[in-house]
Scaffold this motif. Sequence first.
Motif, PDB file in Angstrom:
ATOM      1  N   ASP A   1      32.725  37.974  40.791  1.00  0.00           N
ATOM      2  CA  ASP A   1      32.916  39.045  41.780  1.00  0.00           C
ATOM      3  C   ASP A   1      33.799  38.535  42.918  1.00  0.00           C
ATOM      4  OD1 ASP A   1      32.809  41.118  43.556  1.00  0.00           O
ATOM      5  OD2 ASP A   1      30.634  41.082  43.829  1.00  0.00           O
ATOM      6  N   ASN A   2      34.991  39.084  43.042  1.00  0.00           N
ATOM      7  CA  ASN A   2      35.914  38.641  44.096  1.00  0.00           C
ATOM      8  C   ASN A   2      35.379  38.876  45.506  1.00  0.00           C
ATOM      9  OD1 ASN A   2      37.818  37.743  42.263  1.00  0.00           O
ATOM     10  ND2 ASN A   2      38.966  39.670  42.252  1.00  0.00           N
ATOM     11  N   HIS A   3      34.438  39.792  45.648  1.00  0.00           N
ATOM     12  CA  HIS A   3      33.871  40.042  46.978  1.00  0.00           C
ATOM     13  C   HIS A   3      33.113  38.830  47.515  1.00  0.00           C
ATOM     14  CE1 HIS A   3      34.783  44.243  45.905  1.00  0.00           C
ATOM     15  NE2 HIS A   3      34.839  44.436  47.211  1.00  0.00           N
TER      16      HIS A   3
ATOM     17  N   LEU B   1      39.250  43.750  49.344  1.00  0.00           N
ATOM     18  CA  LEU B   1      38.582  42.738  50.168  1.00  0.00           C
ATOM     19  C   LEU B   1      38.745  42.983  51.655  1.00  0.00           C
ATOM     20  CD1 LEU B   1      39.413  39.469  48.181  1.00  0.00           C
ATOM     21  CD2 LEU B   1      37.492  41.046  47.899  1.00  0.00           C
TER      22      LEU B   1
ATOM     23  N   ALA C   1      35.228  37.161  50.046  1.00  0.00           N
ATOM     24  CA  ALA C   1      35.717  37.951  51.174  1.00  0.00           C
ATOM     25  C   ALA C   1      35.346  37.380  52.542  1.00  0.00           C
ATOM     26  CB  ALA C   1      35.199  39.385  51.061  1.00  0.00           C
TER      27      ALA C   1
END
Length: 256
Positions: A55-57, A81, A60
Amino acid sequence: MKVAIIGAGNMGGAIARGLAQGHYVRVQDITVTNPSMPKLEKLKVEFPAIQVSTDNHEAADADVVIVAVKPWKVEEVLKPLRLRQPQVLVSVAAGMTFEDLAHFVDPEMPMFRIIPNTAISLRASMTLIACRNASEQQTLTMLDLFNEMGLAMLIEEKQLAAATSLTSCGIAYVLKYVQAAMQAGVEAGIRPKDAMKMVAQTVEGAARLLLENEDTHPALEIEKVTTPGGITIKGVNSLEHDGFTSAVIKAIKASI
């Protein structure tokens, strides 16, 4: 300082390994995200304290966010993001200018474009750095960060294309010379692995002669080993006769 790397491919993975082997960032403060788990699992085995996620979040909230994805994926990755100052954005996406990146994040946030080469995983990269909206301290921090992984140099954004040809593309050109020299060695009766070690160590030695003496120049070092009537000058002249210098220049200009 918390650092997140989005993308665990060849370059993202190499940067992650380089950071984890250094002393500037604690391994537990490094987060790596990637769409699939296999590459993340491999990193986790090598560095158990590193944080990984699909999960790229999860990236963030990092102080420094390094985007190491293909250029056409940058917008898709960055826009959700909502990165903003005082966070620092570091892009490894070739060809993505600061103006391009400003469409996907807070345009006033500090941004860096970096061009490492694959030797960064061994902490031996030549890393090019350009900056926008960055303070002197942020710039020094970025230089310190990547100097731990080899040698980092601050240049203007407009110089990146030419410098990339010398460094990121250039590592392939150097390896091509190594391969050619190996082939000659094998033809002369040397085992391939022995020839590779001989040539690689010779290239490293030549590089150190230049890097560890600011007052020298390749021509001066060549002159030291080309005695009149000797075998080295004959070889150097043969290279020039066959267009060695011209071929190198053409290759570098072709990749700009």
